[in-house]
Design a protein around this motif. Structure first.
Motif, PDB file in Angstrom:
ATOM      1  N   ALA A   1       0.826  -1.202   0.000  1.00  0.00           N
ATOM      2  CA  ALA A   1       0.000   0.000   0.000  1.00  0.00           C
ATOM      3  C   ALA A   1       0.865   1.259   0.000  1.00  0.00           C
TER       4      ALA A   1
ATOM      5  N   THR B   1      -7.186   8.266  -3.823  1.00  0.00           N
ATOM      6  CA  THR B   1      -8.224   7.763  -4.734  1.00  0.00           C
ATOM      7  C   THR B   1      -7.634   6.845  -5.801  1.00  0.00           C
TER       8      THR B   1
ATOM      9  N   ALA C   1      -6.289   3.652  -4.287  1.00  0.00           N
ATOM     10  CA  ALA C   1      -7.386   2.729  -3.962  1.00  0.00           C
ATOM     11  C   ALA C   1      -7.857   2.000  -5.206  1.00  0.00           C
TER      12      ALA C   1
ATOM     13  N   LEU D   1      -9.459  -1.254  -3.841  1.00  0.00           N
ATOM     14  CA  LEU D   1     -10.041  -0.931  -2.544  1.00  0.00           C
ATOM     15  C   LEU D   1     -10.954   0.288  -2.667  1.00  0.00           C
ATOM     16  N   SER D   2     -11.786   0.491  -1.656  1.00  0.00           N
ATOM     17  CA  SER D   2     -12.578   1.714  -1.600  1.00  0.00           C
ATOM     18  C   SER D   2     -11.678   2.851  -1.119  1.00  0.00           C
ATOM     19  N   THR D   3     -12.103   4.075  -1.421  1.00  0.00           N
ATOM     20  CA  THR D   3     -11.318   5.232  -0.986  1.00  0.00           C
ATOM     21  C   THR D   3     -11.232   5.298   0.540  1.00  0.00           C
TER      22      THR D   3
ATOM     23  N   MET E   1      -8.688   2.833   1.740  1.00  0.00           N
ATOM     24  CA  MET E   1      -7.341   3.313   1.473  1.00  0.00           C
ATOM     25  C   MET E   1      -6.965   4.410   2.468  1.00  0.00           C
TER      26      MET E   1
END
Length: 309
Positions: free
Chosen positions: A11, A22, A25, A30-32, A35
Motif C-alpha cells: 500500500a 483515490t 485505492a 479498494l474503496s477510498t 485506502m
C-alpha cells in the motif's frame, strides 16, 4: 513491532507512486475509505504523515521521499518471492522485455548476432541495451537492469556472476604503417609510435604503460576516445596505433569485418593481463526460467566467439 502486515508495504509503495488516495485505492481494488484507513495505519506505524495536503492534491514528506526507492525495491522482492512458479517456458509465446547494460564495444560487436538469435527463438521478446556509465549495482537491485555485461573489478556480495569469455589486448595499425615493416614490432618501436587510447575516465594509462615503464620506455598518447571502435577508425585513417580487445577483430560478430578492414593487428611486444568479460545479475532472477534462458543465450553467443578454456 512483533507482527508486521506486509500489505502495508504494498500500500505504501502504491501511495508513494500515485500520490493520491483515490487512484491508489483504484489500483489496489479498494474503496477510498479503506485506502484512507490504510494511510492512517501507515502514519501510525512510521510516525510520519507521509502524504500531506497541498491544494487539491497530496505531496510526500521528506521522510516519505527517503523511503520511496527502498519501499519499491522491497515490494519487488516480496512479489518475486511469492510469485507462483509458471508452466514450462514457451518461447514461442513469451512476451518480455530484457534490459542489458554493457559498454559501447559489446553492444556494437555482439548486439546484432544476439538479437538475431533471440528473435529466432522467441520472436515476442524485446531487448533493450543500455550504456554503462558506471558500475553502480542499484539498477540491478531495483530490477531496472536484467543483466550487466563487462569487466567486473568488484561486485556487490549478493550478486551472481558468470564468466562469458577471456580476451586479451592486441595492437592495430593501418595497412602499410611503418611500425609493421621490418622483422617485427619491438617494444622500443611500439613506444616510439603515436597512440590513440580508449578511456572514459581521467586516467589514460594502463597495464601496457606499466610494462613499458619497466623497460624504461614510455609511449606518446596523442588522442583519447570513448570506445574501441572510435580508436580503430582513427588508426585506419592515420598513423596512430590503437590498443583493442581481440574480439573487435573476431569473426562472426557484427561490424568486425568492416571495422577491421584496412587494419592489421599485431601481438603486443609486452605482456598484459587477460580481460575477463562476465555477466552479472541479481539473485532474485536465479529461478526465473525466462531470465535463465536469456543468460544461456548470452553465454552461448560469447563462448561460440571466444571459448572459455
Amino acid at each position: 513491532m512483533e507482527n508486521v502486515d506486509l500489505n502495508l508495504l504494498l500500500a505504501l509503495d502504491v501511495l508513494l507512486d500515485e500520490g493520491s488516495v483515490t487512484t491508489a485505492a483504484r489500483r489496489l481494488g479498494l474503496s477510498t475509505s479503506a485506502m484512507s484507513r490504510t494511510l492512517a495505519r501507515l502514519r501510525a506505524v512510521t510516525g510520519d504523515p507521509l502524504l500531506v495536503r497541498a491544494g487539491r492534491g497530496l505531496v510526500p514528506t521528506p521522510h516519505a521521499m527517503s523511503l520511496r526507492d527502498r519501499v519499491h525495491a522491497l515490494t519487488r522482492e516480496v512479489q518475486a518471492t511469492l510469485r507462483p512458479r509458471t508452466d514450462p517456458l514457451d518461447l514461442a509465446v513469451l512476451e518480455r522485455t530484457f534490459t542489458l547494460r554493457a559498454n559501447e564495444d559489446f553492444i556494437r560487436f555482439f548486439s546484432v548476432p544476439l538479437c538475431a538469435a533471440i528473435a529466432e527463438a522467441a520472436p515476442r521478446v524485446r531487448l533493450r541495451f543500455a550504456l554503462k556509465p558506471n558500475k553502480d549495482p542499484a539498477p540491478l537491485r531495483e530490477g531496472l537492469i536484467d543483466l550487466e555485461i563487462g569487466v567486473i573489478e568488484s561486485a556487490a556480495p549478493e550478486m551472481r556472476t558468470r564468466l562469458l569469455f577471456r580476451d586479451h589486448f592486441v595492437g592495430v595499425a593501418r595497412t602499410g604503417h611503418p611500425l609493421l615493416a621490418g622483422r617485427g614490432v619491438t617494444a622500443r618501436r611500439y613506444a616510439a609510435s603515436r597512440h590513440v587510447v580508449v578511456s572514459r575516465k581521467a586516467q589514460v594509462t594502463g597495464p601496457v604503460d606499466e610494462a613499458l615503464q619497466a623497460l624504461g620506455l614510455r609511449r606518446t598518447i596523442s588522442v583519447v576516445v570513448p570506445a574501441h571502435a572510435d580508436a580503430m577508425r582513427l588508426a585506419r585513417q592515420s598513423d596512430l596505433v590503437a590498443l583493442v580487445p581481440s574480439f573487435c577483430l573476431g569473426r562472426g560478430l557484427a561490424d568486425s569485418p568492416a571495422m577491421a578492414a584496412g587494419l592489421r593487428s599485431f601481438e603486443l611486444p609486452v605482456r598484459t593481463p587477460d580481460i575477463n568479460i562476465s555477466a552479472l545479475w541479481h539473485p532474485r532472477m536465479d529461478a526465473d526460467p525466462a531470465h535463465g534462458w536469456l543468460r544461456q543465450m548470452v553465454v552461448a553467443l560469447c563462448q561460440a566467439a571466444h571459448p572459455v578454456s
